[in-house]
Design a protein around this motif. Structure first.
Motif, PDB file in Angstrom:
ATOM      1  N   THR A 110       0.314  -1.382  -0.057  1.00 17.59           N
ATOM      2  CA  THR A 110       0.216  -0.019  -0.334  1.00 17.59           C
ATOM      3  C   THR A 110       0.850   0.829   0.177  1.00 17.59           C
ATOM      4  O   THR A 110       0.880   1.786  -0.886  1.00 17.59           O
ATOM      5  CB  THR A 110      -0.908  -0.348   1.371  1.00 17.59           C
ATOM      6  OG1 THR A 110      -2.272  -0.793   0.995  1.00 17.59           O
ATOM      7  CG2 THR A 110      -1.781   1.184   1.395  1.00 17.59           C
ATOM      8  N   ILE A 111       1.923   1.222   0.884  1.00 14.03           N
ATOM      9  CA  ILE A 111       2.751   2.432   1.327  1.00 14.03           C
ATOM     10  C   ILE A 111       3.774   2.584   0.013  1.00 14.03           C
ATOM     11  O   ILE A 111       3.438   4.362  -0.419  1.00 14.03           O
ATOM     12  CB  ILE A 111       3.438   2.345   1.998  1.00 14.03           C
ATOM     13  CG1 ILE A 111       2.816   2.524   3.241  1.00 14.03           C
ATOM     14  CG2 ILE A 111       4.676   3.371   2.240  1.00 14.03           C
ATOM     15  CD1 ILE A 111       3.472   2.625   4.998  1.00 14.03           C
ATOM     16  N   GLN A 112       3.402   1.480  -0.374  1.00 14.20           N
ATOM     17  CA  GLN A 112       4.534   1.913  -2.185  1.00 14.20           C
ATOM     18  C   GLN A 112       4.343   2.354  -3.079  1.00 14.20           C
ATOM     19  O   GLN A 112       4.483   3.038  -3.854  1.00 14.20           O
ATOM     20  CB  GLN A 112       4.845   0.648  -2.341  1.00 14.20           C
ATOM     21  CG  GLN A 112       6.294  -0.258  -1.352  1.00 14.20           C
ATOM     22  CD  GLN A 112       6.904  -1.309  -1.886  1.00 14.20           C
ATOM     23  OE1 GLN A 112       6.031  -2.864  -2.349  1.00 14.20           O
ATOM     24  NE2 GLN A 112       8.113  -2.002  -1.493  1.00 14.20           N
ATOM     25  N   SER A 113       2.751   1.191  -2.858  1.00 16.75           N
ATOM     26  CA  SER A 113       1.827   1.955  -4.200  1.00 16.75           C
ATOM     27  C   SER A 113       0.766   4.171  -4.305  1.00 16.75           C
ATOM     28  O   SER A 113       0.899   4.689  -4.574  1.00 16.75           O
ATOM     29  CB  SER A 113       0.564   0.819  -4.601  1.00 16.75           C
ATOM     30  OG  SER A 113      -0.215   1.742  -5.347  1.00 16.75           O
ATOM     31  N   VAL A 114       1.042   3.908  -2.684  1.00 15.60           N
ATOM     32  CA  VAL A 114       0.316   5.552  -1.992  1.00 15.60           C
ATOM     33  C   VAL A 114       2.278   6.185  -3.196  1.00 15.60           C
ATOM     34  O   VAL A 114       1.905   7.746  -3.628  1.00 15.60           O
ATOM     35  CB  VAL A 114       0.369   5.759  -0.681  1.00 15.60           C
ATOM     36  CG1 VAL A 114       0.045   7.457  -0.691  1.00 15.60           C
ATOM     37  CG2 VAL A 114      -0.705   4.832  -0.364  1.00 15.60           C
ATOM     38  N   PHE A 115       2.717   6.081  -2.911  1.00 17.68           N
ATOM     39  CA  PHE A 115       4.462   6.789  -3.066  1.00 17.68           C
ATOM     40  C   PHE A 115       4.010   7.454  -4.440  1.00 17.68           C
ATOM     41  O   PHE A 115       5.143   7.624  -5.679  1.00 17.68           O
ATOM     42  CB  PHE A 115       5.111   6.411  -1.980  1.00 17.68           C
ATOM     43  CG  PHE A 115       5.774   7.530  -0.780  1.00 17.68           C
ATOM     44  CD1 PHE A 115       6.364   8.465  -0.932  1.00 17.68           C
ATOM     45  CD2 PHE A 115       4.917   6.159   0.014  1.00 17.68           C
ATOM     46  CE1 PHE A 115       5.834   9.325   0.901  1.00 17.68           C
ATOM     47  CE2 PHE A 115       4.812   6.859   1.231  1.00 17.68           C
ATOM     48  CZ  PHE A 115       5.528   8.210   1.059  1.00 17.68           C
ATOM     49  N   GLY A 116       4.217   5.621  -5.156  1.00 18.99           N
ATOM     50  CA  GLY A 116       4.191   5.749  -6.763  1.00 18.99           C
ATOM     51  C   GLY A 116       3.258   6.173  -7.831  1.00 18.99           C
ATOM     52  O   GLY A 116       3.274   6.902  -8.847  1.00 18.99           O
ATOM     53  N   LEU A 117       2.320   6.094  -7.164  1.00 17.22           N
ATOM     54  CA  LEU A 117       1.118   6.817  -7.872  1.00 17.22           C
ATOM     55  C   LEU A 117       1.207   8.811  -7.013  1.00 17.22           C
ATOM     56  O   LEU A 117       0.428   9.336  -8.285  1.00 17.22           O
ATOM     57  CB  LEU A 117      -0.146   6.382  -7.849  1.00 17.22           C
ATOM     58  CG  LEU A 117      -0.509   4.574  -7.712  1.00 17.22           C
ATOM     59  CD1 LEU A 117      -2.184   4.817  -7.482  1.00 17.22           C
ATOM     60  CD2 LEU A 117       0.085   4.588  -9.681  1.00 17.22           C
ATOM     61  N   ALA A 118       2.158   8.469  -6.544  1.00 18.11           N
ATOM     62  CA  ALA A 118       1.781  10.153  -6.312  1.00 18.11           C
ATOM     63  C   ALA A 118       2.671  10.960  -7.137  1.00 18.11           C
ATOM     64  O   ALA A 118       3.752  11.473  -7.216  1.00 18.11           O
ATOM     65  CB  ALA A 118       2.409  11.042  -5.113  1.00 18.11           C
ATOM     66  N   LYS A 119       3.808  10.117  -8.096  1.00 17.47           N
ATOM     67  CA  LYS A 119       4.626  11.161  -9.649  1.00 17.47           C
ATOM     68  C   LYS A 119       3.970  12.143  -9.654  1.00 17.47           C
ATOM     69  O   LYS A 119       2.895  11.678 -10.272  1.00 17.47           O
ATOM     70  CB  LYS A 119       5.348   9.561  -9.619  1.00 17.47           C
ATOM     71  CG  LYS A 119       6.721  10.139 -10.229  1.00 17.47           C
ATOM     72  CD  LYS A 119       7.525   8.497 -10.870  1.00 17.47           C
ATOM     73  CE  LYS A 119       8.654   9.064 -11.453  1.00 17.47           C
ATOM     74  NZ  LYS A 119       9.026   8.321 -13.050  1.00 17.47           N
TER      75      LYS A 119
END
Lengths: 347, 604
Positions: A110-119
């Motif tokens: 979840t956290i990986q994805s949160v930051f990934g999608l905030a690019k």
């Protein structure tokens, strides 16, 4: 212990089946469960992970509940008093620790994805920069670097990152393309929200407003049209070509006096109301009246019919819409609809 | 007249139940109308404006005017009995709490008849809720802000009252770790009310100033901030969910334990879990705002914090299951609802964890998936819990047993209807149906599931009708319920007659352990050991002031809403006049003498 694994092994095909079932749910151009781009796929992957964990939890609880209900029901006339158990520390620690482990399994991606999608792709020269503005009840798309403006139909190439900036002209809206990208709110003033997505497969995808924004919130639909690069370039060029005025001077007159006071018909002009460039070639009028002659749906009609229906009484199609009911004769409406229906871009 | 002046906690509990029940029916009717509108695509049963009013009023009514009052009904009726107290700490304030809630609720619903109900959703997000976007419905949201402020006073003073009661009025020997779990949850719920409701009030006052006096708290063009409202609302709104669900947890703990003839498994971990849930409730409000654009750091923190709530909740679920384990389970209607609650609530809980994963929430947010989730929690959790509690304590509140056959019909229709309505909505959301939509287009693939959902809603309606029939038919029967009608009662409320006498306990009981009554029963006694000699019992006098005071607020609210300042001021003068009168009159109450002590329960 062996036994438990065997149960799990039997469960796995069931879970896999469920995932398959889920992925067949809904229209491919609309359903979250049938992602058509990397961003939606990433979100769907998280969902699948969560669903598998949750199904396991639910199955375990249901199994225990079912066993308990059947096994320990009181027989008639039973006066015995069961042992009064205070608790069991081992068990209680177990059902504290197991959920924590499950949450870690879900929490890390979840956290990986949160930051990934905030690019942030807003500075990327290769990305298509689009400013999306929500209005009651339509969507405006400004291609900031290309200098073109359109409404209700976002045309994008299938080979680039689309970097979106969401804004609103009035109340809160939420920009949502389920099969491509999830949603982002459009907040008034100050805060600008960004998101990005890619759409590798050409086609048309349905988008919606997800935040209650007034009476016609339900009808605030839009389309995302994904085309190949060559076709996109042709579209950009066509949008930059001035739109010809109606050949019939009477229609031209009405258009200038009644329509162009608010709307623009050239793709290079922005404005507070929907840009009409290429309106005859869009999938729908007002985002919801489908331009098709297949009688499969209740809201279908030819472009011309739909335009007439809309111009005659916009409020009847979209209650609360800002477009007024303009005082026009049937003949004028026919002329306008015919002209607007002919505005098709070649791309 | 008796009912208008009462300060008796049991009667106030019944008043809460009647008015909460009434608003539950109103909210239910609104829900049925929503489902009729959505049973087929492009339906025109109601207009778009009316639909938005319906969905706003359904949410607002169910949360503030149905669920909370019914919780207060049970808390009022039972908590003082469970802790061996003769009343709540401040009986007069308790009456004020009820009447202000009632005034606020009536005011909110008056809006239907004066040109339009509020239509900006129960969350009332600005700018849609500001006066710039009223459309033809000028005063709709005014009713929301004023009505909820008045009703909120009632909730807040009610919560404070329960805190004071539970802290101060426990019978000798009733330590905190001997409190029945329902009382524990009532205690934590009251604490949440104490911290959460002021936030709502602040938001409502700010919104009222924006609307009535053109202030600029939320007006972006004048330096306000629209996202601010979302924060204020959810800092209240998230704890509110736990304010609602914790008492249901309490009910389930009592019912499951009684009807399996076992003490609650893991009592201390239950208490710990309750406190922890209460604490975490305040830490997670921004999970309602993942798509608002707070940034990845906030989104990950709130994701993880939200997921953590699953841990104490899981502890509770397994403790209930292991309370049943090895027990001797009797399936009364109350227990059916409790046993039905457990898996249903788990299903609501797991979708909650799914929603907590922020990137996935970019998809779930504001769709029917969310609608399904919170209805699983609030209806599948709280309402099943309330039904369970009502069937369980009905004899103690009214002195009559409810009919078991009708009760079982209620359960099966409501339970199956509920799952039919809401389970399919998970899929609707994932297939792309946003929430709060007045209609949906044909051909999107939403048709069949919406139809199923509407059928389910009607079944739930039928279940509710069976419950009403049950109430009416039982009211015709004599009041002959036994003191301990379920025969396995464990806590203090079952030691006194049904319904409880005006003074509750002729002599305050001495509590010698957890499950005080059960402990005495197991030692072969059939009554509690009294902790004091029989003597005159001091009672508070009834008073009409709480009613007049709330009428004053009602008038004042209407006056300010319509810019008749004079009327507004008169209304407030009535209210403050009542408070002033109350502080001037020296009222010492009255005493019930020992020789009057042998009759009657509360006349319900």
């Amino acid at each position: 212990m062996m036994n438990r694994w065997r149960v799990l092994k039997r469960l796995l095909p069931l879970l896999a089946g469920m995932v398959l079932l889920l992925s067949a749910c809904g229209r491919a151009d609309l359903s979250v469960l049938r992602p058509q781009g990397p961003v939606a796929e990433e979100q769907f992957k998280l969902m699948k992970l969560a669903i598998i964990i949750m199904v396991i939890v639910v199955v375990v609880v249901f199994a225990i509940a079912f066993y308990v209900i059947v096994r320990f029901r009181r027989r008639p006339g039973d006066k015995t008093i069961p042992k009064q158990v205070e608790g069991n520390h081992k068990l209680e620690i177990m059902w504290t620790v197991i959920p924590i482990i499950l949450l870690i399994i879900l929490g890390v991606p979840t956290i990986q994805s949160v930051f990934g999608l905030a690019k942030d792709y807003s500075k990327d020269p290769n990305a298509i920069q689009v400013k999306v503005t929500g209005h009651q009840y339509w969507w405006q798309f400004d291609y900031t670097k290309l200098g073109i403006h359109t409404a209700q139909e976002l045309v994008i190439p299938n080979d680039a990152v689309i970097s979106v900036e969401t804004e609103t002209a009035d109340v809160l809206h939420s920009f949502w393309i389920p099969s491509l990208a999830g949603k982002t709110d459009a907040n008034p003033g100050g805060s600008v929200n960004r998101m990005y997505f890619k759409a590798p497969n050409t086609g048309v995808y349905l988008g919606k407003c997800a935040e209650l924004c007034g009476p016609s919130h339900a009808l605030m639909d839009f389309k995302v049209k994904v085309v190949d690069r060559a076709s996109f370039d042709r579209w950009v060029a066509a949008m930059k070509t001035p739109t010809p005025m109606p050949s019939d001077p009477a229609v031209a007159d009405v258009l200038t006096q009644q329509c162009l006071t608010c709307h623009a018909i050239d793709g290079t002009q922005g404005g507070a109301f929907p840009n009409l460039a290429g309106i005859g070639g869009k999938q729908a009028v007002a985002g919801i009246l489908l331009n098709t002659d297949s009688p499969k749906y209740q809201n279908e009609g030819t472009v011309e019919d739909n335009l007439k229906r809309w111009i005659r009484d916009p409020q009847a199609v979209k209650p609360g819409a800002k477009m007024p009911k303009v005082d026009l004769t049937e003949q004028q409406i026919d002329g306008l609809a015919k002209y607007l229906a002919s505005l098709k871009l070649n791309y | 007249m008796d009912w208008l002046t009462t300060v008796d906690h049991k009667k106030i509990g019944i008043l809460y139940l009647i008015s909460g029940g009434f608003f539950f029916l109103v909210g239910g009717l609104e829900a049925i109308m929503i489902r009729i509108q959505l049973w087929q695509p492009e339906n025109h049963f109601v207009s778009a404006d009316t639909y938005n009013e319906l969905l706003t009023m359904h949410g607002t009514t169910m949360i503030f005017l149905a669920a909370m009052p019914m919780i207060f009904a049970l808390m009022n009726a039972i908590v003082p009995l469970q802790i061996g107290a003769r009343d709540v700490a401040f009986p007069f304030v308790n009456a004020i709490g009820f009447w202000t809630f009632f005034a606020g609720g009536v005011l909110l619903n008056v809006s239907w008849f004066t040109g339009g109900a509020p239509d900006a959703g129960w969350t009332s997000y600005v700018p849609l809720a500001t006066d710039a976007f009223n459309g033809g419905n000028v005063h709709g949201v005014d009713y929301y802000v004023v009505g909820l402020q008045i009703a909120g006073i009632g909730t807040l003073v009610g919560g404070i009252n329960f805190l004071a009661t539970i802290i101060n009025m426990r019978a000798p020997g009733m330590s905190f770790m001997r409190l029945p779990l329902f009382t524990w949850t009532a205690f934590i719920t009251s604490a949440l009310i104490l911290f959460a409701f002021p936030a709502l009030t602040v938001g409502l006052v700010a919104l009222m100033f924006d609307r009535l006096f053109h202030a600029n708290f939320f007006e972006v063009s004048n330096g306000g901030n629209a996202v601010l409202w979302e924060h204020i609302f959810w800092i209240f709104g998230h704890p509110e969910v736990y304010i609602l669900i914790l008492p249901a947890f309490g009910v389930i703990s009592e019912v499951v334990s009684t009807f399996s003839r076992k003490r609650l498994f893991g009592y201390s971990s239950m208490v710990f879990a309750t406190v922890l849930i209460g604490f975490l409730a305040f830490m997670v409000w921004a999970h309602h705002m993942f798509t608002t654009g707070l940034g990845p750091v906030a989104n990950s923190l709130f994701s993880i914090a939200t997921m953590l709530i699953a841990v104490p909740t899981g502890i509770k679920i397994f403790n209930w299951l292991f309370t049943l384990w090895g027990g001797s389970i009797r399936f009364t209607t109350a227990n059916l609802f409790a046993v039905g609650f457990i898996p249903t609530f788990v299903m609501g809980g797991v979708t909650g964890v799914m929603l907590a994963s922020a990137p996935a929430d970019y998809q779930y947010h504001d769709t029917y998936f969310v609608v399904a989730h919170f209805h699983y929690v609030i209806v599948g959790g709280l309402i099943l819990g309330l039904f369970s509690g009502l069937h369980y304590w009905w004899p103690k509140m009214f002195g009559r047993m409810l009919n078991e056959t009708l009760g079982k019909l209620t359960f099966w229709f409501f339970f199956l209807g509920f799952h039919l309505t809401f389970f399919v909505q998970h899929f609707l959301g994932l297939m792309g149906m946003p929430r709060r939509v007045w209609t949906y287009l044909d051909g999107l693939g939403f048709d069949d599931l919406n139809m199923i959902s509407t059928v389910g809603a009607f079944l739930m309606g039928l279940g509710t009708i069976f419950f009403l029939i049950n109430i009416v038919t039982s009211a015709a029967k004599p009041r002959d319920a036994a003191d301990d009608p379920w025969e396995d009662g464990r806590t203090l409320e079952w030691t006194i007659p049904s319904p409880a006498p005006e003074y509750n306990f002729a002599q305050t009981p001495l509590v010698r352990g957890y499950d005080a009554y059960w402990k005495e029963k197991m030692e072969g006694k059939n009554a509690m050991t009294p902790a004091e000699p029989l003597g005159p019992i001091h009672m508070p006098s009834p008073s009409i002031l709480p009613l007049i005071l709330s009428i004053g607020l009602f008038i004042g609210g209407l006056g300010f809403m319509y810019h008749h300042t004079i009327v507004g001021i008169i209304g407030l003068l009535i209210t403050f006049g009542c408070l002033f009168t109350r502080s001037l009159i020296d009222d010492h109450g009255f005493h019930i003498e020992p020789d009057e002590l042998h009759d009657k329960g509360v006349k319900a």
